[in-house]
Design a protein around this motif. Structure first.
Motif, PDB file in Angstrom:
ATOM      1  N   ASP A   1      47.301  46.201  47.448  1.00  0.00           N
ATOM      2  CA  ASP A   1      48.451  46.862  46.552  1.00  0.00           C
ATOM      3  C   ASP A   1      48.227  46.906  45.216  1.00  0.00           C
ATOM      4  OD1 ASP A   1      49.109  44.360  46.469  1.00  0.00           O
ATOM      5  OD2 ASP A   1      51.305  44.781  46.895  1.00  0.00           O
ATOM      6  N   ASN A   2      47.110  46.317  44.613  1.00  0.00           N
ATOM      7  CA  ASN A   2      46.867  45.958  43.180  1.00  0.00           C
ATOM      8  C   ASN A   2      45.576  47.089  42.982  1.00  0.00           C
ATOM      9  OD1 ASN A   2      45.421  45.011  40.872  1.00  0.00           O
ATOM     10  ND2 ASN A   2      47.362  43.777  40.594  1.00  0.00           N
ATOM     11  N   ALA A   3      45.752  48.170  42.629  1.00  0.00           N
ATOM     12  CA  ALA A   3      44.619  48.960  42.594  1.00  0.00           C
ATOM     13  C   ALA A   3      43.397  48.428  41.565  1.00  0.00           C
ATOM     14  CB  ALA A   3      44.972  50.332  41.997  1.00  0.00           C
ATOM     15  N   GLU A   4      44.011  47.846  40.534  1.00  0.00           N
ATOM     16  CA  GLU A   4      42.916  47.418  39.495  1.00  0.00           C
ATOM     17  C   GLU A   4      42.087  46.292  40.201  1.00  0.00           C
ATOM     18  OE1 GLU A   4      42.575  45.226  35.107  1.00  0.00           O
ATOM     19  OE2 GLU A   4      44.297  46.298  35.628  1.00  0.00           O
ATOM     20  N   SER A   5      42.587  45.494  40.793  1.00  0.00           N
ATOM     21  CA  SER A   5      41.884  44.378  41.411  1.00  0.00           C
ATOM     22  C   SER A   5      41.137  44.670  42.542  1.00  0.00           C
ATOM     23  CB  SER A   5      42.933  43.166  41.947  1.00  0.00           C
ATOM     24  OG  SER A   5      43.925  43.524  43.155  1.00  0.00           O
ATOM     25  N   ARG A   6      41.580  45.671  43.183  1.00  0.00           N
ATOM     26  CA  ARG A   6      40.996  46.122  44.539  1.00  0.00           C
ATOM     27  C   ARG A   6      39.538  47.002  44.041  1.00  0.00           C
ATOM     28  NH1 ARG A   6      43.400  50.338  49.315  1.00  0.00           N
ATOM     29  NH2 ARG A   6      41.395  50.445  50.485  1.00  0.00           N
ATOM     30  N   ILE A   7      39.801  47.888  43.065  1.00  0.00           N
ATOM     31  CA  ILE A   7      38.620  48.454  42.299  1.00  0.00           C
ATOM     32  C   ILE A   7      37.552  47.594  42.033  1.00  0.00           C
ATOM     33  CG2 ILE A   7      37.730  50.201  40.621  1.00  0.00           C
ATOM     34  CD1 ILE A   7      40.351  51.610  41.202  1.00  0.00           C
ATOM     35  N   ARG A   8      37.919  46.376  41.297  1.00  0.00           N
ATOM     36  CA  ARG A   8      36.895  45.552  40.736  1.00  0.00           C
ATOM     37  C   ARG A   8      36.418  44.455  42.076  1.00  0.00           C
ATOM     38  NH1 ARG A   8      40.199  43.063  37.106  1.00  0.00           N
ATOM     39  NH2 ARG A   8      41.157  41.581  38.765  1.00  0.00           N
ATOM     40  N   ASN A   9      37.314  44.444  42.993  1.00  0.00           N
ATOM     41  CA  ASN A   9      36.415  43.702  44.145  1.00  0.00           C
ATOM     42  C   ASN A   9      35.220  44.799  44.445  1.00  0.00           C
ATOM     43  OD1 ASN A   9      36.298  41.885  46.175  1.00  0.00           O
ATOM     44  ND2 ASN A   9      37.371  43.355  47.561  1.00  0.00           N
ATOM     45  N   ILE A  10      35.584  45.960  44.914  1.00  0.00           N
ATOM     46  CA  ILE A  10      34.367  46.725  45.438  1.00  0.00           C
ATOM     47  C   ILE A  10      33.498  46.786  44.316  1.00  0.00           C
ATOM     48  CG2 ILE A  10      33.877  49.130  45.674  1.00  0.00           C
ATOM     49  CD1 ILE A  10      36.971  49.656  46.469  1.00  0.00           C
ATOM     50  N   GLU A  11      33.540  46.938  43.122  1.00  0.00           N
ATOM     51  CA  GLU A  11      32.396  47.084  41.855  1.00  0.00           C
ATOM     52  C   GLU A  11      31.582  45.977  42.141  1.00  0.00           C
ATOM     53  OE1 GLU A  11      33.456  46.944  37.839  1.00  0.00           O
ATOM     54  OE2 GLU A  11      32.389  49.089  37.602  1.00  0.00           O
ATOM     55  N   MET A  12      32.426  44.449  42.011  1.00  0.00           N
ATOM     56  CA  MET A  12      31.642  43.090  41.958  1.00  0.00           C
ATOM     57  C   MET A  12      31.084  42.995  43.198  1.00  0.00           C
ATOM     58  SD  MET A  12      32.038  41.771  39.181  1.00  0.00           S
ATOM     59  CE  MET A  12      32.971  42.300  37.546  1.00  0.00           C
ATOM     60  N   SER A  13      31.606  43.392  44.191  1.00  0.00           N
ATOM     61  CA  SER A  13      30.954  43.049  45.771  1.00  0.00           C
ATOM     62  C   SER A  13      29.581  43.684  45.772  1.00  0.00           C
ATOM     63  CB  SER A  13      32.001  43.507  46.713  1.00  0.00           C
ATOM     64  OG  SER A  13      31.252  43.139  47.880  1.00  0.00           O
ATOM     65  N   LYS A  14      29.681  45.029  45.245  1.00  0.00           N
ATOM     66  CA  LYS A  14      28.313  45.649  45.553  1.00  0.00           C
ATOM     67  C   LYS A  14      27.379  45.211  44.433  1.00  0.00           C
ATOM     68  CE  LYS A  14      30.649  49.605  47.305  1.00  0.00           C
ATOM     69  NZ  LYS A  14      30.377  49.551  48.930  1.00  0.00           N
ATOM     70  N   PHE A  15      27.699  44.861  43.120  1.00  0.00           N
ATOM     71  CA  PHE A  15      26.808  44.429  42.282  1.00  0.00           C
ATOM     72  C   PHE A  15      26.132  43.102  42.327  1.00  0.00           C
ATOM     73  CE2 PHE A  15      25.568  41.951  38.398  1.00  0.00           C
ATOM     74  CZ  PHE A  15      24.866  42.881  37.926  1.00  0.00           C
ATOM     75  N   VAL A  16      27.163  42.096  43.071  1.00  0.00           N
ATOM     76  CA  VAL A  16      26.750  40.895  43.157  1.00  0.00           C
ATOM     77  C   VAL A  16      26.006  40.682  44.563  1.00  0.00           C
ATOM     78  CG1 VAL A  16      27.226  38.576  43.542  1.00  0.00           C
ATOM     79  CG2 VAL A  16      28.559  39.857  41.845  1.00  0.00           C
ATOM     80  N   GLY A  17      26.109  41.461  45.539  1.00  0.00           N
ATOM     81  CA  GLY A  17      25.536  41.712  46.700  1.00  0.00           C
ATOM     82  C   GLY A  17      23.939  41.890  46.385  1.00  0.00           C
ATOM     83  N   LYS A  18      23.579  42.718  45.526  1.00  0.00           N
ATOM     84  CA  LYS A  18      22.320  43.221  45.090  1.00  0.00           C
ATOM     85  C   LYS A  18      21.530  41.884  44.262  1.00  0.00           C
ATOM     86  CE  LYS A  18      23.343  48.105  44.696  1.00  0.00           C
ATOM     87  NZ  LYS A  18      23.313  49.195  43.752  1.00  0.00           N
ATOM     88  N   HIS A  19      22.213  40.924  43.658  1.00  0.00           N
ATOM     89  CA  HIS A  19      21.960  39.913  42.917  1.00  0.00           C
ATOM     90  C   HIS A  19      22.260  38.434  43.598  1.00  0.00           C
ATOM     91  CE1 HIS A  19      22.065  43.644  40.400  1.00  0.00           C
ATOM     92  NE2 HIS A  19      20.931  42.991  39.828  1.00  0.00           N
ATOM     93  N   SER A  20      22.387  38.364  44.796  1.00  0.00           N
ATOM     94  CA  SER A  20      23.100  37.173  45.451  1.00  0.00           C
ATOM     95  C   SER A  20      21.922  36.163  45.354  1.00  0.00           C
ATOM     96  CB  SER A  20      23.010  37.543  46.884  1.00  0.00           C
ATOM     97  OG  SER A  20      22.183  37.891  47.570  1.00  0.00           O
ATOM     98  N   ASP A  21      20.957  36.248  44.825  1.00  0.00           N
ATOM     99  CA  ASP A  21      19.788  35.208  44.479  1.00  0.00           C
ATOM    100  C   ASP A  21      20.239  34.518  43.377  1.00  0.00           C
ATOM    101  OD1 ASP A  21      18.838  37.568  43.261  1.00  0.00           O
ATOM    102  OD2 ASP A  21      17.193  36.882  42.842  1.00  0.00           O
ATOM    103  N   LYS A  22      20.703  35.206  42.523  1.00  0.00           N
ATOM    104  CA  LYS A  22      21.108  34.615  40.983  1.00  0.00           C
ATOM    105  C   LYS A  22      22.663  34.139  40.914  1.00  0.00           C
ATOM    106  CE  LYS A  22      17.492  36.948  38.687  1.00  0.00           C
ATOM    107  NZ  LYS A  22      16.885  38.003  39.541  1.00  0.00           N
ATOM    108  N   ILE A  23      23.663  34.926  41.548  1.00  0.00           N
ATOM    109  CA  ILE A  23      24.933  34.942  41.459  1.00  0.00           C
ATOM    110  C   ILE A  23      25.662  34.595  42.769  1.00  0.00           C
ATOM    111  CG2 ILE A  23      27.099  35.826  40.466  1.00  0.00           C
ATOM    112  CD1 ILE A  23      25.329  37.426  38.726  1.00  0.00           C
ATOM    113  N   VAL A  24      26.558  33.732  43.006  1.00  0.00           N
ATOM    114  CA  VAL A  24      27.400  33.664  44.216  1.00  0.00           C
ATOM    115  C   VAL A  24      28.694  34.197  43.878  1.00  0.00           C
ATOM    116  CG1 VAL A  24      28.515  31.829  45.738  1.00  0.00           C
ATOM    117  CG2 VAL A  24      26.337  31.162  44.653  1.00  0.00           C
TER     118      VAL A  24
END
Length: 159
Positions: A64-87
């Protein structure tokens, strides 16, 4: 009598100074050491202390918190591509586990980095990160210090 009073005042001052000194500044502010949190779900556990020596992004969100939910989608996808460098650890504060699960499916997120905090806003995690001021995202250095609050993908790309 004066000597006794002097000793009492001196001891009181020493106790006051030593109790005010904190060897490690633990807080949710930039430059402070991040609180050492643990979030357990039925099939997995996230312990921040396990990832010393690596960059860690910890995101707090709710459906129910739009800003945090959008950030979760964005961060999840970005870090997923760089999981060797960032947890990445994404911690949810929804009122029910089923809402959390449904949101993960709708947002098409990798479930392995998503954690549901069953105690919600009364949890220690919520209190330690002062989330009453907002559901934020934290970039934590390999040493355990908070480098940024709500970093964007450009900041993460620099790592």
């Amino acid at each position: 009598m004066r000597k006794t009073l002097f000793v009492i005042v001196l001891l009181a001052a020493l106790v006051g100074f030593s109790s005010a000194f904190n060897g490690e500044d633990i807080d949710s502010k930039v430059g402070s050491f991040a609180p050492n949190i643990t979030v357990e779900n039925s099939d997995k556990t996230f312990r921040l202390s396990q990832f010393r020596g690596k960059y860690v992004v910890v995101n707090f969100w709710s459906a129910d918190n739009a800003e945090s939910r959008i950030r979760n989608i964005e961060m999840s996808k970005f870090v997923g591509k760089h999981s060797d460098k960032i947890v990445y650890a994404s911690i949810n504060f929804d009122r029910s586990y089923s809402l959390f699960n449904e949101t993960i499916k709708i947002d098409n997120l990798d479930n392995s980095a998503q954690f549901f905090e069953k105690d919600g806003i009364i949890s220690e995690v919520y209190k330690q990160f002062h989330l009453e001021n907002g559901l934020n995202c934290y970039l934590i250095s390999p040493e355990g210090r908070i480098e940024a609050v709500n970093p964007d993908v450009r900041q993460l790309a620099e790592i």
